[in-house]
Write a protein that holds these residues in place. Structure first.
Motif, PDB file in Angstrom:
ATOM      1  N   ALA A 281       0.742  -1.250  -0.042  1.00 14.56           N
ATOM      2  CA  ALA A 281      -0.113   0.058   0.111  1.00 14.56           C
ATOM      3  C   ALA A 281       0.680   1.216   0.152  1.00 14.56           C
ATOM      4  O   ALA A 281       0.568   2.213  -0.801  1.00 14.56           O
ATOM      5  CB  ALA A 281      -0.948   0.045   1.179  1.00 14.56           C
ATOM      6  N   THR A 282       1.918   1.250   0.624  1.00 10.84           N
ATOM      7  CA  THR A 282       2.781   2.361   0.714  1.00 10.84           C
ATOM      8  C   THR A 282       3.415   2.639  -0.585  1.00 10.84           C
ATOM      9  O   THR A 282       3.541   3.876  -0.807  1.00 10.84           O
ATOM     10  CB  THR A 282       3.930   2.288   1.708  1.00 10.84           C
ATOM     11  OG1 THR A 282       3.142   2.139   3.194  1.00 10.84           O
ATOM     12  CG2 THR A 282       4.977   3.360   1.890  1.00 10.84           C
ATOM     13  N   LEU A 283       3.793   1.685  -1.347  1.00 13.35           N
ATOM     14  CA  LEU A 283       4.519   1.878  -2.520  1.00 13.35           C
ATOM     15  C   LEU A 283       3.497   2.340  -3.585  1.00 13.35           C
ATOM     16  O   LEU A 283       3.773   3.123  -4.432  1.00 13.35           O
ATOM     17  CB  LEU A 283       5.300   0.836  -3.072  1.00 13.35           C
ATOM     18  CG  LEU A 283       6.375   0.160  -2.233  1.00 13.35           C
ATOM     19  CD1 LEU A 283       6.861  -1.182  -2.573  1.00 13.35           C
ATOM     20  CD2 LEU A 283       7.315   1.263  -2.184  1.00 13.35           C
ATOM     21  N   ILE A 284       2.009   1.649  -3.429  1.00 14.03           N
ATOM     22  CA  ILE A 284       1.149   2.180  -4.613  1.00 14.03           C
ATOM     23  C   ILE A 284       0.954   3.561  -4.174  1.00 14.03           C
ATOM     24  O   ILE A 284       0.682   4.314  -5.140  1.00 14.03           O
ATOM     25  CB  ILE A 284       0.011   1.295  -4.275  1.00 14.03           C
ATOM     26  CG1 ILE A 284       0.171  -0.175  -4.954  1.00 14.03           C
ATOM     27  CG2 ILE A 284      -1.442   1.831  -4.878  1.00 14.03           C
ATOM     28  CD1 ILE A 284      -1.064  -1.051  -4.583  1.00 14.03           C
ATOM     29  N   LEU A 285       0.515   4.005  -2.873  1.00 20.49           N
ATOM     30  CA  LEU A 285       0.341   5.545  -2.691  1.00 20.49           C
ATOM     31  C   LEU A 285       1.321   6.270  -2.873  1.00 20.49           C
ATOM     32  O   LEU A 285       1.130   7.501  -3.337  1.00 20.49           O
ATOM     33  CB  LEU A 285      -0.015   5.582  -0.986  1.00 20.49           C
ATOM     34  CG  LEU A 285      -1.253   4.846  -0.639  1.00 20.49           C
ATOM     35  CD1 LEU A 285      -1.330   5.099   0.917  1.00 20.49           C
ATOM     36  CD2 LEU A 285      -2.421   5.941  -1.388  1.00 20.49           C
ATOM     37  N   ALA A 286       2.409   5.972  -3.016  1.00 20.38           N
ATOM     38  CA  ALA A 286       3.696   6.640  -3.203  1.00 20.38           C
ATOM     39  C   ALA A 286       3.643   7.171  -4.789  1.00 20.38           C
ATOM     40  O   ALA A 286       3.796   7.963  -5.250  1.00 20.38           O
ATOM     41  CB  ALA A 286       5.021   6.172  -2.915  1.00 20.38           C
ATOM     42  N   CYS A 287       3.441   5.754  -5.608  1.00 16.79           N
ATOM     43  CA  CYS A 287       3.321   6.150  -7.100  1.00 16.79           C
ATOM     44  C   CYS A 287       1.996   6.800  -7.442  1.00 16.79           C
ATOM     45  O   CYS A 287       2.153   7.805  -8.375  1.00 16.79           O
ATOM     46  CB  CYS A 287       3.292   4.834  -7.781  1.00 16.79           C
ATOM     47  SG  CYS A 287       4.908   3.763  -7.601  1.00 16.79           S
ATOM     48  N   LEU A 288       0.800   6.706  -6.623  1.00 16.35           N
ATOM     49  CA  LEU A 288      -0.135   7.538  -7.077  1.00 16.35           C
ATOM     50  C   LEU A 288      -0.042   8.996  -6.640  1.00 16.35           C
ATOM     51  O   LEU A 288      -0.331  10.104  -7.533  1.00 16.35           O
ATOM     52  CB  LEU A 288      -1.350   6.741  -6.167  1.00 16.35           C
ATOM     53  CG  LEU A 288      -2.757   7.208  -6.668  1.00 16.35           C
ATOM     54  CD1 LEU A 288      -3.019   6.822  -8.026  1.00 16.35           C
ATOM     55  CD2 LEU A 288      -3.825   6.724  -5.635  1.00 16.35           C
ATOM     56  N   LEU A 289       0.474   9.312  -5.508  1.00 13.23           N
ATOM     57  CA  LEU A 289       0.669  10.871  -5.113  1.00 13.23           C
ATOM     58  C   LEU A 289       1.618  11.470  -5.943  1.00 13.23           C
ATOM     59  O   LEU A 289       1.550  12.595  -6.318  1.00 13.23           O
ATOM     60  CB  LEU A 289       0.980  10.535  -3.645  1.00 13.23           C
ATOM     61  CG  LEU A 289       0.102  10.477  -2.526  1.00 13.23           C
ATOM     62  CD1 LEU A 289       0.746  10.051  -1.227  1.00 13.23           C
ATOM     63  CD2 LEU A 289      -1.034  11.619  -2.529  1.00 13.23           C
ATOM     64  N   ARG A 290       2.728  10.950  -6.398  1.00 12.90           N
ATOM     65  CA  ARG A 290       3.753  11.542  -7.235  1.00 12.90           C
ATOM     66  C   ARG A 290       2.906  12.017  -8.670  1.00 12.90           C
ATOM     67  O   ARG A 290       3.184  12.963  -9.151  1.00 12.90           O
ATOM     68  CB  ARG A 290       4.967  10.741  -7.298  1.00 12.90           C
ATOM     69  CG  ARG A 290       5.937  11.274  -8.327  1.00 12.90           C
ATOM     70  CD  ARG A 290       7.159  10.294  -8.197  1.00 12.90           C
ATOM     71  NE  ARG A 290       7.099   9.039  -9.056  1.00 12.90           N
ATOM     72  CZ  ARG A 290       8.036   8.057  -9.275  1.00 12.90           C
ATOM     73  NH1 ARG A 290       9.145   8.555  -8.745  1.00 12.90           N
ATOM     74  NH2 ARG A 290       7.797   7.002  -9.577  1.00 12.90           N
ATOM     75  N   ARG A 291       2.136  11.200  -9.087  1.00 15.40           N
ATOM     76  CA  ARG A 291       1.590  11.295 -10.336  1.00 15.40           C
ATOM     77  C   ARG A 291       0.296  12.178 -10.560  1.00 15.40           C
ATOM     78  O   ARG A 291      -0.008  13.069 -11.353  1.00 15.40           O
ATOM     79  CB  ARG A 291       1.467  10.138 -11.092  1.00 15.40           C
ATOM     80  CG  ARG A 291       1.253  10.170 -12.702  1.00 15.40           C
ATOM     81  CD  ARG A 291       1.676   8.626 -13.196  1.00 15.40           C
ATOM     82  NE  ARG A 291       1.515   8.659 -14.713  1.00 15.40           N
ATOM     83  CZ  ARG A 291       2.514   8.844 -15.432  1.00 15.40           C
ATOM     84  NH1 ARG A 291       3.822   9.008 -14.719  1.00 15.40           N
ATOM     85  NH2 ARG A 291       2.469   8.870 -16.672  1.00 15.40           N
ATOM     86  N   TYR A 292      -0.521  12.148  -9.202  1.00 18.08           N
ATOM     87  CA  TYR A 292      -1.776  12.905  -9.274  1.00 18.08           C
ATOM     88  C   TYR A 292      -2.059  13.517  -7.858  1.00 18.08           C
ATOM     89  O   TYR A 292      -1.599  13.147  -7.037  1.00 18.08           O
ATOM     90  CB  TYR A 292      -2.941  11.895  -9.562  1.00 18.08           C
ATOM     91  CG  TYR A 292      -2.813  10.805 -10.833  1.00 18.08           C
ATOM     92  CD1 TYR A 292      -3.186  11.202 -11.950  1.00 18.08           C
ATOM     93  CD2 TYR A 292      -2.253   9.790 -10.586  1.00 18.08           C
ATOM     94  CE1 TYR A 292      -3.188  10.685 -13.203  1.00 18.08           C
ATOM     95  CE2 TYR A 292      -2.173   8.761 -11.822  1.00 18.08           C
ATOM     96  CZ  TYR A 292      -2.646   9.293 -13.072  1.00 18.08           C
ATOM     97  OH  TYR A 292      -2.347   8.349 -14.093  1.00 18.08           O
ATOM     98  N   ARG A 293      -3.078  14.543  -8.382  1.00 15.05           N
ATOM     99  CA  ARG A 293      -3.509  15.211  -7.291  1.00 15.05           C
ATOM    100  C   ARG A 293      -4.911  14.794  -7.037  1.00 15.05           C
ATOM    101  O   ARG A 293      -5.617  14.777  -8.241  1.00 15.05           O
ATOM    102  CB  ARG A 293      -3.400  16.695  -7.345  1.00 15.05           C
ATOM    103  CG  ARG A 293      -4.079  17.633  -6.087  1.00 15.05           C
ATOM    104  CD  ARG A 293      -3.903  19.058  -6.273  1.00 15.05           C
ATOM    105  NE  ARG A 293      -4.090  19.489  -7.465  1.00 15.05           N
ATOM    106  CZ  ARG A 293      -5.653  19.986  -7.871  1.00 15.05           C
ATOM    107  NH1 ARG A 293      -6.258  19.978  -6.840  1.00 15.05           N
ATOM    108  NH2 ARG A 293      -5.760  20.694  -8.925  1.00 15.05           N
ATOM    109  N   LEU A 294      -5.303  14.209  -6.041  1.00 20.88           N
ATOM    110  CA  LEU A 294      -6.801  13.781  -5.829  1.00 20.88           C
ATOM    111  C   LEU A 294      -7.644  15.083  -5.245  1.00 20.88           C
ATOM    112  O   LEU A 294      -7.291  15.606  -4.210  1.00 20.88           O
ATOM    113  CB  LEU A 294      -6.880  12.533  -4.986  1.00 20.88           C
ATOM    114  CG  LEU A 294      -5.860  11.408  -5.251  1.00 20.88           C
ATOM    115  CD1 LEU A 294      -5.803  10.291  -4.396  1.00 20.88           C
ATOM    116  CD2 LEU A 294      -5.951  10.819  -6.666  1.00 20.88           C
ATOM    117  N   SER A 295      -8.657  15.109  -5.775  1.00 17.33           N
ATOM    118  CA  SER A 295      -9.779  16.018  -5.016  1.00 17.33           C
ATOM    119  C   SER A 295     -11.036  15.367  -5.007  1.00 17.33           C
ATOM    120  O   SER A 295     -11.550  14.764  -5.706  1.00 17.33           O
ATOM    121  CB  SER A 295      -9.643  17.276  -5.792  1.00 17.33           C
ATOM    122  OG  SER A 295     -10.203  17.246  -7.131  1.00 17.33           O
TER     123      SER A 295
END
Length: 331
Positions: free
Chosen positions: A285-299
């Protein structure tokens, strides 16, 4: 996700379920979850999960007569399809192993085939092997998918935390792919997931059977009675946590939370049946979130409020729709 319109609305449950299913599929079989058969396994598990709560609750309380025949039939149909597809994947490797051929891969399936009972020295039969793989596939992706989906929801509604986590990831990784050695440096990202597990524990309620008569909180519990342990309630209890309903990943670095974590934090269970995949899930989960947060901003999507429901895991009855905004390079 890159194929989606920038800034458009999207239900992130879809991607979170797919990526965790793909990961556990590769971990078990050493192949990606691609092709018609893999997709059929994925969809059959989805059908099984949809009907499972209506079968589980009557079973827990000894009221099997409350199960609708249609639900029981749908469950059996999905289970038979899952087993048939898994058997087709497992049979060639099982037969090769029984014939003494060299191992094809160093994966979980290989470990299961090599496992021996310490008492009588025998290994899993073919049917037992299929049972183990089926349970591992379900438990190994559904719980993580649930928690990751809720993590995205919480981050979208906490922009300050999201920006801090994004900055942490960019500082640690830059443009390169994450590695296991990066885990310790991404403390906030890891704590985002830990806090998600507190607020939205994938397994919100756990049923246990009393092995002997006992007394719990001045109530007599007979042998064989069902006792429900509820992380959903315990981890939000106002007597056990400071600001229990707040999303606060920083509490895991706070000494004031140490006692709460010791006695009232059990997203993976406790005792001899604690989840043996806890470390795997936290790393994944930490690695998935890291990849997601680096590439996208969630709103958050205005007017959309996910409605938690208890199925096999805590999911949203109306999905978790967010807006995805692509970030610039290492922005």
């Amino acid at each position: 996700m890159d194929a989606l319109p920038d800034g458009g609305e999207h239900d992130v449950e879809v991607e979170m379920t797919h990526v965790t299913a793909d990961i556990i599929f590769r971990t078990i079989f050493s192949v990606p979850m691609e092709g018609v058969d893999a997709r059929r396994i994925f969809e059959a598990f989805a059908r099984f999960q949809a009907v499972a709560p209506r079968l589980l609750l009557p079973s827990i309380y000894g009221l099997r007569w409350l199960v609708w025949p249609w639900d029981a039939w749908r469950s059996r149909q999905a289970a038979r399809e899952i087993r048939g597809l898994l058997e087709a994947l497992i049979r060639p490797r099982f037969d090769a192993h029984q014939a003494g051929e060299p191992a094809r891969a160093a994966d979980i399936l290989q470990s299961f085939m090599e496992a021996t009972d310490p008492q009588h020295g025998g290994g899993f039969s073919f049917d037992e092997l299929v049972d183990q793989v089926a349970m591992l596939f379900l438990a190994g992706h559904e719980t993580s998918a649930s928690a990751l989906t809720w993590a995205c929801h919480l981050l979208a509604n906490a922009p300050e935390v999201q920006e801090r986590a994004h900055a942490e990831v960019v500082q640690q990784l830059g443009e390169r792919l994450p590695e296991l050695s990066d885990m310790k440096a991404m403390n906030l990202t890891r704590n985002v997931f830990r806090e998600t597990l507190r607020l939205f524990p994938p397994v919100g309620f756990m049923a246990r059977q009393a092995s002997s008569a006992c007394t719990l909180r001045k109530k007599a519990v007979r042998q064989g009675a069902t006792v429900v342990v509820a992380p959903w309630l315990i981890q939000r209890h106002h007597d056990l946590w400071q600001e229990p309903d707040a999303f606060n990943p920083d509490r895991y670095d706070n000494d004031a939370s140490r006692e709460s974590l010791r006695q009232a934090y059990l997203p993976f269970g406790m005792g001899p049946r604690v989840c043996m995949g806890a470390a795997f899930a936290l790393q994944e989960a930490t690695l998935i979130l890291a990849c997601l947060l680096r590439r996208y901003r969630l709103s958050a999507v205005i007017g959309h409020e996910p409605q938690p429901v208890g199925r096999l895991t805590i999911r949203s009855a109306n999905g978790v729709r967010l807006q995805l905004h692509r970030r610039g390079e290492t922005s």
